[in-house]
Design a protein around this motif. Structure first.
Motif, PDB file in Angstrom:
ATOM      1  N   HIS A 214      -1.228  -1.460  -5.233  1.00 13.74           N
ATOM      2  CA  HIS A 214      -1.592  -2.013  -3.922  1.00 13.74           C
ATOM      3  C   HIS A 214      -0.491  -1.827  -2.892  1.00 13.74           C
ATOM      4  CE1 HIS A 214      -3.373  -4.656  -0.923  1.00 13.74           C
ATOM      5  NE2 HIS A 214      -2.222  -5.295  -0.846  1.00 13.74           N
ATOM      6  N   GLU A 215       0.764  -2.027  -3.296  1.00 14.90           N
ATOM      7  CA  GLU A 215       1.868  -1.951  -2.334  1.00 14.90           C
ATOM      8  C   GLU A 215       2.159  -0.531  -1.849  1.00 14.90           C
ATOM      9  OE1 GLU A 215       3.786  -2.432  -6.510  1.00 14.90           O
ATOM     10  OE2 GLU A 215       1.971  -3.071  -5.426  1.00 14.90           O
ATOM     11  N   HIS A 216       1.495   0.459  -2.459  1.00 14.63           N
ATOM     12  CA  HIS A 216       1.720   1.849  -2.050  1.00 14.63           C
ATOM     13  C   HIS A 216       0.476   2.499  -1.439  1.00 14.63           C
ATOM     14  CE1 HIS A 216       4.788   1.373  -5.437  1.00 14.63           C
ATOM     15  NE2 HIS A 216       5.460   1.343  -4.294  1.00 14.63           N
ATOM     16  N   THR A 217      -0.526   1.714  -1.121  1.00 15.89           N
ATOM     17  CA  THR A 217      -1.717   2.241  -0.457  1.00 15.89           C
ATOM     18  C   THR A 217      -1.367   2.617   0.978  1.00 15.89           C
ATOM     19  OG1 THR A 217      -2.386   0.035   0.282  1.00 15.89           O
ATOM     20  CG2 THR A 217      -3.257   0.804  -1.845  1.00 15.89           C
ATOM     21  N   PRO A 218      -2.171   3.463   1.610  1.00 17.63           N
ATOM     22  CA  PRO A 218      -1.899   3.817   3.015  1.00 17.63           C
ATOM     23  C   PRO A 218      -1.802   2.593   3.921  1.00 17.63           C
ATOM     24  CG  PRO A 218      -3.546   5.277   2.102  1.00 17.63           C
ATOM     25  CD  PRO A 218      -3.332   4.202   1.080  1.00 17.63           C
ATOM     26  N   GLU A 219      -2.652   1.597   3.686  1.00 18.28           N
ATOM     27  CA  GLU A 219      -2.640   0.393   4.520  1.00 18.28           C
ATOM     28  C   GLU A 219      -1.337  -0.379   4.359  1.00 18.28           C
ATOM     29  OE1 GLU A 219      -6.611   1.819   3.611  1.00 18.28           O
ATOM     30  OE2 GLU A 219      -4.970   1.172   2.293  1.00 18.28           O
ATOM     31  N   ALA A 220      -0.890  -0.522   3.114  1.00 17.52           N
ATOM     32  CA  ALA A 220       0.325  -1.293   2.857  1.00 17.52           C
ATOM     33  C   ALA A 220       1.573  -0.582   3.360  1.00 17.52           C
ATOM     34  CB  ALA A 220       0.454  -1.582   1.362  1.00 17.52           C
ATOM     35  N   ARG A 223       0.920   4.528   6.238  1.00 16.40           N
ATOM     36  CA  ARG A 223       0.899   5.994   6.228  1.00 16.40           C
ATOM     37  C   ARG A 223      -0.535   6.505   6.310  1.00 16.40           C
ATOM     38  NH1 ARG A 223      -0.757   7.651   1.186  1.00 16.40           N
ATOM     39  NH2 ARG A 223      -0.579   6.099  -0.489  1.00 16.40           N
ATOM     40  N   GLN A 224      -0.672   7.788   6.562  1.00 20.26           N
ATOM     41  CA  GLN A 224      -1.989   8.396   6.628  1.00 20.26           C
ATOM     42  C   GLN A 224      -2.585   8.532   5.217  1.00 20.26           C
ATOM     43  OE1 GLN A 224      -3.867   9.337   9.385  1.00 20.26           O
ATOM     44  NE2 GLN A 224      -2.273   8.153  10.434  1.00 20.26           N
ATOM     45  N   PRO A 225      -3.903   8.351   5.088  1.00 15.74           N
ATOM     46  CA  PRO A 225      -4.544   8.558   3.789  1.00 15.74           C
ATOM     47  C   PRO A 225      -4.377  10.002   3.334  1.00 15.74           C
ATOM     48  CG  PRO A 225      -6.003   7.374   5.275  1.00 15.74           C
ATOM     49  CD  PRO A 225      -4.854   7.872   6.100  1.00 15.74           C
ATOM     50  N   ARG A 226      -4.405  10.201   2.060  1.00 18.55           N
ATOM     51  CA  ARG A 226      -4.268  11.533   1.488  1.00 18.55           C
ATOM     52  C   ARG A 226      -5.484  12.376   1.828  1.00 18.55           C
ATOM     53  NH1 ARG A 226      -5.585  13.231  -4.198  1.00 18.55           N
ATOM     54  NH2 ARG A 226      -4.370  15.100  -4.675  1.00 18.55           N
ATOM     55  N   LYS A 227      -5.232  13.620   2.188  1.00 17.59           N
ATOM     56  CA  LYS A 227      -6.307  14.574   2.456  1.00 17.59           C
ATOM     57  C   LYS A 227      -6.219  15.686   1.426  1.00 17.59           C
ATOM     58  CE  LYS A 227      -6.653  13.684   7.420  1.00 17.59           C
ATOM     59  NZ  LYS A 227      -6.600  14.281   8.792  1.00 17.59           N
ATOM     60  N   ASP A 228      -7.179  15.712   0.489  1.00 19.28           N
ATOM     61  CA  ASP A 228      -7.146  16.664  -0.601  1.00 19.28           C
ATOM     62  C   ASP A 228      -8.556  16.797  -1.147  1.00 19.28           C
ATOM     63  OD1 ASP A 228      -6.787  17.344  -3.674  1.00 19.28           O
ATOM     64  OD2 ASP A 228      -4.946  17.955  -2.676  1.00 19.28           O
ATOM     65  N   ASP A 229      -8.885  17.981  -1.655  1.00 18.43           N
ATOM     66  CA  ASP A 229     -10.222  18.204  -2.203  1.00 18.43           C
ATOM     67  C   ASP A 229     -10.533  17.247  -3.342  1.00 18.43           C
ATOM     68  OD1 ASP A 229     -10.583  20.262  -0.432  1.00 18.43           O
ATOM     69  OD2 ASP A 229     -10.082  21.854  -1.856  1.00 18.43           O
ATOM     70  N   HIS A 230      -9.502  16.816  -4.074  1.00 21.08           N
ATOM     71  CA  HIS A 230      -9.718  15.934  -5.210  1.00 21.08           C
ATOM     72  C   HIS A 230      -9.885  14.481  -4.782  1.00 21.08           C
ATOM     73  CE1 HIS A 230      -8.152  19.479  -7.298  1.00 21.08           C
ATOM     74  NE2 HIS A 230      -8.724  19.004  -8.371  1.00 21.08           N
ATOM     75  N   GLY A 231      -9.481  14.158  -3.553  1.00 23.45           N
ATOM     76  CA  GLY A 231      -9.621  12.796  -3.068  1.00 23.45           C
ATOM     77  C   GLY A 231      -8.726  11.835  -3.830  1.00 23.45           C
ATOM     78  N   GLY A 232      -8.735  10.581  -3.424  1.00 22.17           N
ATOM     79  CA  GLY A 232      -7.968   9.569  -4.127  1.00 22.17           C
ATOM     80  C   GLY A 232      -6.513   9.534  -3.698  1.00 22.17           C
ATOM     81  N   GLU A 233      -5.906   8.354  -3.885  1.00 23.25           N
ATOM     82  CA  GLU A 233      -4.495   8.156  -3.562  1.00 23.25           C
ATOM     83  C   GLU A 233      -3.667   8.284  -4.832  1.00 23.25           C
ATOM     84  OE1 GLU A 233      -3.024   7.863  -0.689  1.00 23.25           O
ATOM     85  OE2 GLU A 233      -4.888   7.946   0.460  1.00 23.25           O
ATOM     86  N   VAL A 234      -2.683   9.179  -4.807  1.00 30.62           N
ATOM     87  CA  VAL A 234      -1.876   9.467  -5.990  1.00 30.62           C
ATOM     88  C   VAL A 234      -0.391   9.464  -5.630  1.00 30.62           C
ATOM     89  CG1 VAL A 234      -3.691  10.817  -7.115  1.00 30.62           C
ATOM     90  CG2 VAL A 234      -2.064  11.953  -5.579  1.00 30.62           C
ATOM     91  N   TYR A 235       0.431   9.407  -6.688  1.00 24.83           N
ATOM     92  CA  TYR A 235       1.881   9.399  -6.505  1.00 24.83           C
ATOM     93  C   TYR A 235       2.478  10.805  -6.487  1.00 24.83           C
ATOM     94  CZ  TYR A 235       2.143   4.335  -7.244  1.00 24.83           C
ATOM     95  OH  TYR A 235       2.016   2.970  -7.114  1.00 24.83           O
ATOM     96  N   THR A 236       2.075  11.665  -7.419  1.00 26.17           N
ATOM     97  CA  THR A 236       2.741  12.965  -7.554  1.00 26.17           C
ATOM     98  C   THR A 236       1.801  14.166  -7.496  1.00 26.17           C
ATOM     99  OG1 THR A 236       2.582  13.037  -9.974  1.00 26.17           O
ATOM    100  CG2 THR A 236       4.489  11.897  -9.030  1.00 26.17           C
TER     101      THR A 236
END
Length: 269
Positions: A214-220, A223-236
């Motif tokens: 939760h503390e690393h989501t774009p809202e928290a 930052r801008q949400p991730r833009k990628d064909d695979h979607g989802g928020e990831v670390y690496t």
């Protein structure tokens, strides 16, 4: 290649959307025409996933009427309007209102129950399945001279785990992908398994892979949400050169056994 949560979601949706319906089964492409004719007019009794493998049973007395699908690298199995005929459709299953259209799978076969048992027997433990037993896998991992990054991609060990879950789980636990299996402690293995269970089951529900806390989501983080064909928020995963959310070190990438590996050299030292 779709990871295991995609196949479990497909099984769930086949059961939900087609439960109790007499299905039209055809092969518009023609490559599965004879087999489709054998299951045409039958009902699905159960669709079930083991790792990246999908098995669909029909209400037929013929023991060779279990549909076995592996999507491979480019395969798709999408629910669409019943009249949809776009693309090279290997298998078209329809109740008259909606259709499940299979395109470009690695394979699509009709098999027997005995053949299914053999296929499942070649797979490791699937973190999404409640009946999975990780203990035999732990023993194999802790006896191995291979890296944990390699072992996590081995379908004979971790069924359904792919490149994204491999990278993200190791990051979340601060484990180097280069750590040798025999150096992985029991506590670390149990943590890896538990994290995979949570992340992959969440993926079935959400239909995408989200691994950031939760503390690393774009809202928290603002930052801008991730833009990628695979979607989802990831670390690496596919964040090469971008700053780690925890320590600002650039994420690194290298090929490991033919697949791109992503990790933070500081958090996973």
């Amino acid at each position: 290649m779709p990871e295991g949560h995609v196949i479990h979601r497909l099984a769930r949706d086949l059961n939900k959307n087609f439960g109790g319906a007499d299905l039209e089964a055809t092969s518009p492409q023609g490559r599965f025409a004879a087999e489709a004719a054998l299951i045409n007019g039958h009902r699905i009794t159960v669709a079930e996933a083991f790792g990246k493998h999908l098995f669909v049973e029909f209400d037929s007395d013929n023991p060779e009427h279990i549909l076995y699908i592996h999507l491979g690298l480019i395969g798709t199995f999408h629910f669409e309007p019943a009249e949809e005929t776009r693309g090279q459709i290997r298998l078209h299953l329809s109740d008259g209102d909606i259709a499940a259209n299979l395109r470009g799978p690695q394979w699509c076969r009709l098999i027997t129950d005995a053949e299914r048992t053999v296929a499942i027997g070649k797979l490791g433990a699937d973190p999404i399945r409640d009946d999975a037993d990780p203990e035999p896998i732990r023993i194999k991992v802790q006896r191995s001279g291979r890296s944990i990054g390699s072992l996590l991609m081995d379908q004979k060990l971790f069924a359904g785990v792919g490149n994204i879950y491999r990278a993200e789980t190791l990051f979340r636990l601060g484990i180097s992908p280069f750590a040798i299996g025999k150096d992985i402690t029991t506590a670390q293995f149990q943590a890896i398994w538990a994290d995979l269970v949570v992340l992959m089951k969440d993926g079935v529900v959400a239909g995408r892979i989200d691994t950031v806390r939760h503390e690393h989501t774009p809202e928290a983080m603002g930052r801008q949400p991730r833009k990628d064909d695979h979607g989802g928020e990831v670390y690496t995963y596919r964040r090469t050169g971008q700053e780690c959310f925890l320590c600002d070190t650039p994420i690194k990438e290298q090929v490991m056994e033919g697949r791109n590996l992503f990790w933070c050299p500081s958090c996973q030292s």
